[in-house]
Design an enzyme around this catalytic site. Structure first.
Site, PDB file in Angstrom:
ATOM      1  N   TYR A   1       0.555  -0.932   0.174  1.00  0.00           N
ATOM      2  CA  TYR A   1       0.428   0.107  -0.263  1.00  0.00           C
ATOM      3  C   TYR A   1       0.524   1.233  -0.299  1.00  0.00           C
ATOM      4  O   TYR A   1       1.817   1.697   1.104  1.00  0.00           O
ATOM      5  CB  TYR A   1      -1.039   0.003   1.241  1.00  0.00           C
TER       6      TYR A   1
ATOM      7  N   GLU B   1      -3.411   7.800  -4.098  1.00  0.00           N
ATOM      8  CA  GLU B   1      -2.936   6.582  -3.424  1.00  0.00           C
ATOM      9  C   GLU B   1      -3.246   5.144  -4.686  1.00  0.00           C
ATOM     10  O   GLU B   1      -3.910   5.238  -5.196  1.00  0.00           O
ATOM     11  CB  GLU B   1      -4.505   6.490  -3.179  1.00  0.00           C
TER      12      GLU B   1
END
Ligand code: GDP
Ligand code: MN
Length: 396
Positions: free
Chosen positions: A118, A206
């Site tokens: 992530y 993101e």
């Protein structure tokens, strides 16, 4: 302003970030053509069909599907295009899918060496600095990781004076447990990702997942990008990427008229000048037992045309039971606003919900007189408490 995954990936790629390659398609036939083209370019024999909507969690909602043949690409694409995709980040009605991204499968079949990381870049408002947030636990459940094992999420703050420093990029690669080629790839990935974020005035980048492939490549498999709307004037190429189909039609129309409008699902419409007053008005509605149907800041120039536009947009919602107009006449004179309300009312014709108008400040008394004399079904008050009481009466 938000971007689609495919747009975000194109930007990343132009800054030298390795991405999962893909081609956007508007129909099942285009999807097949895209899949063939990708096959020629990359040699891939499997593809992922990915719904392009402004919402995350698409995988969980059935908006990301693997296809192992061209027939399957066609089938998956025709299932996904046109569907109302419901994800943990959409309303229960979901978001209509207009296009899909056909991407090469990068989780090479049979391989177990891939891992999902992530990574996001965003502004830490408290620190007044950008930060990179990252974790080895990427994939579809990062929210659960943040909740249950927050120690597995790292952050790196960036000093605006010097930008992302090489040692910071190395620190990130190190904390992610990477070595050798993958380590070097990650350093480059982070450096270019930050460059992209910084250069286009993004508010969020993101990437979840960032994939480490079995041959140690680091690539962006997803891209959620938000741009600071106030910076769009200097990025016409990015402003052109706006997809109005993804936005609420009333909000777009209000924006064009210079109104600051956000739709909510309550029963009391409100029209206010100034964002702070708008927020406290929403509080008052709530305390009076109602629920705001919208946030609306008509701005400093509450002229008749704007007031009319605002009424029309608010009245579009069936659940609106009353409208509360709360204007403070500082620069704008209350009597001019009152005239605007009367004119708007007359132009629109039949308005079936009660309107409470609270005008305070310059020429408030004249304004009340104007409204009272107009003979319209408009309740005019000066004190806020009176307005709140009236809201209570009307919605209960
Ligand atoms: P999101 O659910 O909206 O965040 O969409 P993502 O783009 O992150 O995709 C969801 C999930 O699909 C990812 O977490 C991956 O596990 C999976 N996925 C994405 N690309 C591929 C691919 O090329 N091959 C395979 N097998 N799975 C993929
Ligand atoms: Mn994702």
């Amino acid at each position: 302003m938000n971007l689609h995954e495919y747009q975000g990936k194109e930007i990343l790629s132009s800054y030298g970030v390795r991405i999962q390659r893909g081609i956007v398609a508007q129909s099942a036939d285009e999807a097949v053509a895209a899949a063939k083209k990708l096959q020629e370019e990359t040699g891939t024999g499997w593809w992922v069909v990915k719904a392009q909507v402004h919402a995350g969690g698409r995988g969980k909602g059935g908006g990301v599907k693997l296809a192992k043949s061209l027939e399957e690409v066609k089938q998956r694409a025709s299932e996904i295009i046109g569907m109302d995709l419901v994800t943990p980040q959409t309303s229960k009605e979901g978001k209509r899918v207009h296009q899909v991204l056909i991407a090469e499968d990068v989780y090479y079949p049979g391989e177990t060496e891939t891992s999902e990381i992530y990574m996001s870049v965003m502004l830490n408002r408290q620190a007044g600095r950008n930060m990179i947030v990252y974790s080895t636990e990427g994939g579809m459940d990062i929210e659960a990781v943040a909740e249950k094992t927050p120690e597995l999420i790292f952050t790196e703050e960036i000093d605006p004076k010097v930008g992302l420093l090489p040692f910071q990029a190395r620190q990130i690669a190190f904390n992610l447990g990477l070595e050798g080629v993958a380590f070097k790839e990650m350093v480059k990935f982070v450096t270019n990702l930050y460059k992209a974020y910084d250069s286009i005035d993004a508010a969020l980048f993101e990437i979840n997942p960032v994939l480490k492939t079995s041959d140690n490549k680091i690539m962006a498999v997803d891209a959620k990008v938000a741009i600071d709307g106030n910076s769009l004037f200097r990025h016409p190429d990015i402003a052109a990427l706006r997809d109005l189909r993804e936005e609420d039609a009333s909000e777009v129309e209000a924006g064009e008229a210079g109104l600051n409008f956000i739709k909510l699902d309550g029963n009391v419409g409100c029209m206010v000048n100034g964002a702070g007053l708008a927020m406290s008005t929403m509080d008052i509605i709530k305390m009076a037992g109602g629920n705001p149907a919208n946030f609306l800041d008509v701005g400093g120039t509450a002229d008749a045309a704007r007031v009319e536009k605002a009424f029309r947009i608010i009245l579009r919602e069936d659940n609106v039971k009353a409208i509360l107009v709360n204007i403070f006449g500082g620069i704008v004179r209350c009597d001019r606003v009152a005239q605007g309300i009367v004119d708007a009312y007359n132009n629109i014709g039949e308005i079936n919900v009660p309107i409470i108008v609270r005008l305070q400040g310059t020429n408030a008394v004249e304004a009340k007189e104007l409204i009272d004399k107009s003979g319209l079904k408009v309740h005019s008050v000066i004190a806020l408490q009176e307005a709140a009481d009236m809201v209570q009466e009307l919605v209960s």
